[in-house]
Design an enzyme around this catalytic site. Sequence first.
Site, PDB file in Angstrom:
ATOM      1  N   HIS A 117      -7.049  -4.764  10.132  1.00 22.85           N
ATOM      2  CA  HIS A 117      -6.763  -4.451   8.733  1.00 22.85           C
ATOM      3  C   HIS A 117      -5.458  -5.117   8.294  1.00 22.85           C
ATOM      4  O   HIS A 117      -4.520  -5.271   9.074  1.00 22.85           O
ATOM      5  CB  HIS A 117      -6.818  -2.950   8.432  1.00 22.85           C
ATOM      6  CG  HIS A 117      -5.676  -2.121   8.904  1.00 22.85           C
ATOM      7  ND1 HIS A 117      -5.840  -1.001   9.686  1.00 22.85           N
ATOM      8  CD2 HIS A 117      -4.348  -2.214   8.687  1.00 22.85           C
ATOM      9  CE1 HIS A 117      -4.668  -0.455   9.923  1.00 22.85           C
ATOM     10  NE2 HIS A 117      -3.734  -1.179   9.334  1.00 22.85           N
ATOM     11  N   ASN A 121      -7.550  -3.077  14.293  1.00 27.66           N
ATOM     12  CA  ASN A 121      -8.922  -3.410  13.879  1.00 27.66           C
ATOM     13  C   ASN A 121      -8.932  -4.573  12.894  1.00 27.66           C
ATOM     14  O   ASN A 121      -9.950  -4.859  12.277  1.00 27.66           O
ATOM     15  CB  ASN A 121      -9.596  -2.170  13.263  1.00 27.66           C
ATOM     16  CG  ASN A 121      -8.828  -1.652  12.047  1.00 27.66           C
ATOM     17  OD1 ASN A 121      -7.844  -2.263  11.628  1.00 27.66           O
ATOM     18  ND2 ASN A 121      -9.272  -0.547  11.489  1.00 27.66           N
ATOM     19  N   GLU A 135      -9.651  -2.029   5.408  1.00 28.63           N
ATOM     20  CA  GLU A 135     -10.328  -1.720   6.658  1.00 28.63           C
ATOM     21  C   GLU A 135     -11.569  -2.585   6.857  1.00 28.63           C
ATOM     22  O   GLU A 135     -12.101  -3.138   5.887  1.00 28.63           O
ATOM     23  CB  GLU A 135     -10.744  -0.241   6.649  1.00 28.63           C
ATOM     24  CG  GLU A 135      -9.589   0.743   6.491  1.00 28.63           C
ATOM     25  CD  GLU A 135      -8.778   0.900   7.776  1.00 28.63           C
ATOM     26  OE1 GLU A 135      -8.754  -0.006   8.622  1.00 28.63           O
ATOM     27  OE2 GLU A 135      -8.155   1.965   7.926  1.00 28.63           O
ATOM     28  N   ASP A 157       0.813  -1.212   0.000  1.00 29.92           N
ATOM     29  CA  ASP A 157       0.000   0.000   0.000  1.00 29.92           C
ATOM     30  C   ASP A 157       0.850   1.267   0.000  1.00 29.92           C
ATOM     31  O   ASP A 157       2.063   1.222   0.194  1.00 29.92           O
ATOM     32  CB  ASP A 157      -0.952   0.017   1.220  1.00 29.92           C
ATOM     33  CG  ASP A 157      -0.260  -0.417   2.520  1.00 29.92           C
ATOM     34  OD1 ASP A 157       0.979  -0.333   2.590  1.00 29.92           O
ATOM     35  OD2 ASP A 157      -0.961  -0.836   3.453  1.00 29.92           O
TER      36      ASP A 157
HETATM   37  C1  GLP Z   1      -0.282   0.274   8.650  1.00 27.97           C
HETATM   38  C2  GLP Z   1       0.063  -0.522   7.410  1.00 27.97           C
HETATM   39  C3  GLP Z   1      -0.212  -1.999   7.594  1.00 27.97           C
HETATM   40  C4  GLP Z   1       0.409  -2.456   8.922  1.00 27.97           C
HETATM   41  C5  GLP Z   1      -0.259  -1.745  10.049  1.00 27.97           C
HETATM   42  C6  GLP Z   1       0.224  -2.182  11.429  1.00 27.97           C
HETATM   43  O1  GLP Z   1      -1.597   0.657   8.714  1.00 27.97           O
HETATM   44  N1  GLP Z   1      -0.633  -0.095   6.232  1.00 27.97           N
HETATM   45  O2  GLP Z   1       0.316  -2.720   6.499  1.00 27.97           O
HETATM   46  O3  GLP Z   1       0.266  -3.836   9.057  1.00 27.97           O
HETATM   47  O4  GLP Z   1       0.029  -0.357   9.894  1.00 27.97           O
HETATM   48  O5  GLP Z   1       1.344  -1.468  11.799  1.00 27.97           O
HETATM   49  P1  GLP Z   1       2.299  -1.781  13.014  1.00 27.97           P
HETATM   50  O6  GLP Z   1       3.133  -2.929  12.571  1.00 27.97           O
HETATM   51  O7  GLP Z   1       3.094  -0.527  13.183  1.00 27.97           O
HETATM   52  O8  GLP Z   1       1.441  -2.090  14.174  1.00 27.97           O
END
Ligand code: GLP
Length: 250
Positions: A138, A136, A143, A67
Amino acid sequence: MKIILTKNYAELSKKSAEIIISQVKSKKNSILGLATGSTPIGTYKAIIEMHKNRQVSFENIHTVNLDEYRGISRDNSQSYYCYMKKELFNYIDINLKNTYIPNGMNENAQEECENYENIIKNLGGIDLQILGIGHNGHIGFNEPSDKFSTKTYCVKLDDRTIEANARFFDSFEDVPKEAYTMGIDTIMSAKKILLLVSGASKADILYETILGEVNPQVPSTILNNHENVTIIADEDALSKVLKEKPNIIK
Ligand code: GLP
């Protein structure tokens, strides 16, 4: 689903780096699907170490990222393009021309999403997709929703996601409100998936992911329908699962 339990984040990072390196060694022109967020940073550091010790080359590897924020240019330090260079690409022998991330500056969302799907298709599909997970559920930026998304699309970010990602920006207001993300079908088309989960704050969502019904309100539950998923999680992240099902890890 295969679940690998690690003592802590350091062990998780080492283990996941080993799995990625073993993929790269067994298929030198692998297509790797990469993730951002804080969780994979340790994995990327471990990969860099192994590369320094000449254990692996990325010369013929192609990468596609999950993304990118919409409306943020590649040279903006908050872009996932900058993140990938800073956390991995600058330190390994990958050809930057072989690395793909959605172009957040393309105002034509339909064109950008079609382009990105074509890139993945023309590469022959993703061999190994790395994933992190949001609180959540995702994955990528898919989402919670009434139905699972399909292909790469432009998504309006959930307030909880904006809040969680605000730590990387000066303020909540500075966090982009939209992103381009691979869809659920795009992610599920990967031959193998590796989900990394660390920390007590992820214990509830990991429990839902592993033991809940497949449900688009918790996008990560879809992983139960994939035939080659490995979850690497540390003790804190797996605490709730282990309390309920102590024998889940064989
Ligand atoms: C962002 C990214 C996701 C990632 C998520 C969790 O929203 N787009 O790909 O998995 O954060 O992040 P973290 O690993 O910092 O908890």
